[in-house]
Scaffold this active site. Structure first.
Site, short mmCIF file in Angstrom:
data_model
loop_
_atom_site.label_atom_id
_atom_site.label_comp_id
_atom_site.label_asym_id
_atom_site.label_seq_id
_atom_site.Cartn_x
_atom_site.Cartn_y
_atom_site.Cartn_z
N TRP A 168 53.45 17.78 -13.57
CA TRP A 168 54.77 17.55 -12.99
C TRP A 168 54.49 16.88 -11.66
O TRP A 168 53.93 17.49 -10.76
CB TRP A 168 55.53 18.86 -12.79
N LYS A 188 59.81 24.12 -16.28
CA LYS A 188 60.33 25.48 -16.44
C LYS A 188 59.96 26.35 -15.24
O LYS A 188 60.75 27.15 -14.77
CB LYS A 188 59.76 26.08 -17.73
N ASN A 194 46.45 22.55 -10.12
CA ASN A 194 47.87 22.92 -10.14
C ASN A 194 48.22 23.31 -8.72
O ASN A 194 47.56 24.17 -8.15
CB ASN A 194 48.06 24.10 -11.11
N GLY A 195 49.24 22.66 -8.13
CA GLY A 195 49.61 23.03 -6.77
C GLY A 195 49.67 21.81 -5.88
O GLY A 195 49.74 20.67 -6.35
N GLU A 207 71.73 19.82 -15.41
CA GLU A 207 70.28 19.80 -15.67
C GLU A 207 69.94 19.32 -17.07
O GLU A 207 68.93 18.67 -17.26
CB GLU A 207 69.62 21.13 -15.30
N CYS A 228 52.68 22.06 -12.87
CA CYS A 228 51.57 21.64 -13.71
C CYS A 228 50.95 22.84 -14.43
O CYS A 228 51.08 23.97 -14.00
CB CYS A 228 50.46 20.93 -12.92
N HIS A 246 89.87 22.48 0.85
CA HIS A 246 89.17 22.22 2.12
C HIS A 246 88.24 21.02 2.02
O HIS A 246 87.39 20.81 2.89
CB HIS A 246 88.39 23.47 2.54
N ARG A 256 55.67 23.67 -17.82
CA ARG A 256 55.34 23.54 -16.39
C ARG A 256 55.37 22.09 -15.93
O ARG A 256 55.09 21.80 -14.76
CB ARG A 256 53.96 24.15 -16.12
N GLU A 263 76.71 28.27 -11.85
CA GLU A 263 75.73 28.29 -12.94
C GLU A 263 76.14 27.31 -14.06
O GLU A 263 75.30 26.60 -14.60
CB GLU A 263 75.60 29.74 -13.46
N LYS A 298 73.84 24.20 -15.27
CA LYS A 298 73.43 24.05 -16.67
C LYS A 298 73.79 22.65 -17.17
O LYS A 298 73.00 21.97 -17.77
CB LYS A 298 74.15 25.11 -17.48
#
Ligand code: M6R
Length: 600
Positions: A75, A595, A99-100, A480, A2, A496, A27, A473, A477
């Site tokens: 968020w 982000k 925020n939190g 997401e 947030c 395996h 955020r 990575e 990418k």
């Protein structure tokens, strides 16, 4: 997560608050709201979705008769995404944003009959609790102090109480800063945004309660004066230029930010490495720590340290490290990697290792961040502000930082010769132009591959050794920003278990650099193809011997171990981007993400 904004005594309360919230959207963007207030009145407007919705909704509301505003972009953590759960939470006397996370909110909710039992948001519970305290205690200051002592968690609150016409800022764990000029104050959870408003700044510290009464600012609990420092101004990063998305702009910025990062390192940062860093590296072990993309950078770092130094090295996910027992008998240097410098898991892991008396180094792109304030030593990456949620240029700058660090350490402890050191620094210096060419040349291929992906149900990425974290990575990418199912695996692990996933509707991107594991990596690709899986090979080896099945081979530039991760990252960023573009997703702000992950 947030984002929070607060503005007092400004002529453009509403438009500045909306403008700042837009910048804070990285955020979280589930819902947003503002409360305009004065000693007479509180007016709150909230909406679900992005700030543009809030902007439309508040279009005809005048801020003329108000003295301040607080705002929030959310968020969701506790409670579904809805207008009700959007902040600010307000009544006729109180409005607040947070925020939190308030960890003990359900205990508080169960204890007081004044708090409704059907509400799910930890901030809404806190709102009812504070409102109850304000009614109970005559002095709102007392209510705020009791409130702060009772709530537990990592948070930043911005609160207005009409009763005494006072504004309060509470901090514990989550960042919050105040900029000031004359009687006007701007408060924000991202201090870099504040440089556009006032030229002095104050970063609140954990445990602070700051009170602003009209134009007077003071600590509630301490006697000291709040001392504002000069605010550094930043370039405006919120301009996409001619690019359709920040992500594409940031992919294309890599040559220039890699160039400036490398030149800073060679011209100043790593000059006299021994004097600056020897004490840090006099340890038994190095542990690299991060989350998400920054964790993948840590993994690449592990291969670099393993290759160029004789140090024992390993990696940890910050969210796991926090809850592990740490060896106190060994001297360990923990290297934390974070673009934002605010990721809660990483920040808490940093605090944890510090409390165990281990050494800490932070590699970050945000010099004003909480991690910088905690770390023993900081190495900046000069990627400039990254706005797209998907990390691109910050990642490659982190790799550059780790490559330089490993080379400097290797040279200092004589595990590599001067010649090898110079050869590799030279490769890093040439990297920006190599990357620029690669971005331009690979773009048409990325568009072709993205068309193939649209016919597949899943996309896997495999790589071995230093290409393995790049496979992870690439997969992160892709999933997401396009929401396609994707996994990354070390090539040798396929047999395996993961090879059971392979069928004709899957595509596997195989990263096959020209190194000692080349033959084995080709075999891994063969094994997938033999099971009817479609494969795309990225390799610098030309005329690769025939592999049966549906295969596309893309030629990569010649690589060495030090530049392999950069070279193989670029095509994967472009493939993800162009595939997400064709899927029509919200590339810069993908669903469910933010982000900067400032909650646990
Ligand atoms: O700001 P940080 O580097 O600490 O962020 C860590 C992760 O949250 C971040 O890298 C995330 O995985 C990105 N969305 C990946 O693109």
């Amino acid at each position: 997560m947030c984002g929070i904004v607060g503005i007092l005594n400004s002529k453009s309360l509403k438009s500045d608050a909306i403008e700042i919230l837009k910048k804070l959207e990285y955020r979280g963007y589930d819902s947003a709201g503002i409360s305009l207030f004065s000693d007479q009145k509180i007016r709150t407007i909230k909406s679900v979705g992005k700030i543009s919705n809030l902007e439309k909704k508040s279009k005809n509301i005048s801020d003329k008769f108000f003295s301040g505003v607080i705002g929030h972009t959310r968020w969701a953590t506790h409670g579904v995404v809805s207008r009700n759960n959007a902040h600010p939470f307000a009544n006729e006397n109180l409005t607040l944003v947070c925020n939190g996370i308030i960890e003990n909110y359900s205990q508080i909710q169960n204890r007081y009959k004044e708090i409704p039992k059907n509400i799910k948001s930890d901030t809404e519970v806190s709102f009812y609790y504070l409102s109850y305290l304000i009614d109970k205690y005559k002095n709102p200051d007392e209510a705020i102090e009791i409130f702060q002592k009772t709530i537990r968690g990592n948070f930043a609150f911005v609160i207005f109480i009409k009763k005494n016409n006072c504004f309060y800022i509470l901090k514990n764990g989550s960042p919050i800063s105040i900029s000031n000029k004359n009687q006007s104050f701007y408060i924000c959870s991202d201090s870099s945004i504040l440089s556009n408003y006032h030229d002095t700044i104050f970063h609140c510290e954990d445990g602070d309660i700051i009170k602003i009464n009209e134009s007077k600012i003071s600590y509630l609990q301490k006697k000291n004066k709040i001392s504002f420092q000069k605010n550094i101004s930043y370039q405006n990063p919120y301009d996409k230029g001619n690019y359709q998305h920040f992500m594409l702009k940031e992919i294309h910025e890599q040559p220039s930010v890699l160039k400036s990062t490398q030149s800073k390192y060679t011209s100043e940062y790593f000059i006299d490495f021994e004097t600056k860093f020897r004490h840090l590296f006099e340890v038994d072990k190095i542990v690299l720590v991060g989350c998400g993309t920054a964790y993948h950078a840590s993994m690449v770092g592990e291969y670099y340290f393993n290759h160029f130094t004789n140090k024992e090295v390993s990696t940890e996910l910050a969210s796991e490290l926090r809850y592990k027992k740490i060896n106190k008998n060994k001297q360990i240097l923990y290297i934390f990697i974070s673009q934002s410098g605010e990721t809660m898991d990483t920040l808490m892991a940093l605090k944890y290792v510090k409390s165990m008396n281990h050494k800490s180094l932070v590699i970050t792109n945000s010099l004003e961040s909480s991690m910088v304030r905690e770390a023993e030593v900081t190495i900046p990456t000069y990627a400039q502000k990254e706005v797209g949620v998907a990390s691109t240029k910050a990642f490659t700058c982190q790799l550059l930082s780790l490559a330089n660090l490993a080379l400097e350490l290797g040279r200092m402890e004589n595990s590599i010769s001067n010649q090898i050191y110079k050869k590799n620094i030279n490769l890093l210096t040439k990297l920006p132009s190599k990357i620029k060419k690669l971005i331009n040349e690979f773009t048409p291929n990325a568009k072709i591959i993205s068309k193939k992906l649209s016919q597949a149900n899943a996309c896997y990425f495999i790589g071995r050794n230093i290409a393995y974290p790049i496979a992870l990575e690439g997969s992160l990418k892709l999933k997401e920003i396009s929401y396609m199912h994707s996994e990354g695996f070390p090539g040798g692990e396929m047999k395996h278990g993961p090879i059971a996933l392979i069928d004709k509707d899957s595509i596997t991107v195989c990263l096959i650099p020209n190194n000692d594991l080349f033959e084995k990596s080709v075999s891994n690709a063969q094994e997938i193809s033999a099971r009817n899986g479609k494969i795309i090979i990225l390799s610098s080896v030309k005329n690769m011997s025939k592999i049966n099945g549906e295969i596309k081979v893309m030629n990569m530039p010649k690589e060495n171990i030090i530049d392999t991760p950069f070279i193989y990252t670029i095509p994967l960023q472009l493939i993800s981007y162009y595939f997400a573009l064709s899927e029509g997703t919200d590339i810069d702000q993908p669903r469910n993400l933010a982000k900067s992950v400032t909650v646990e």
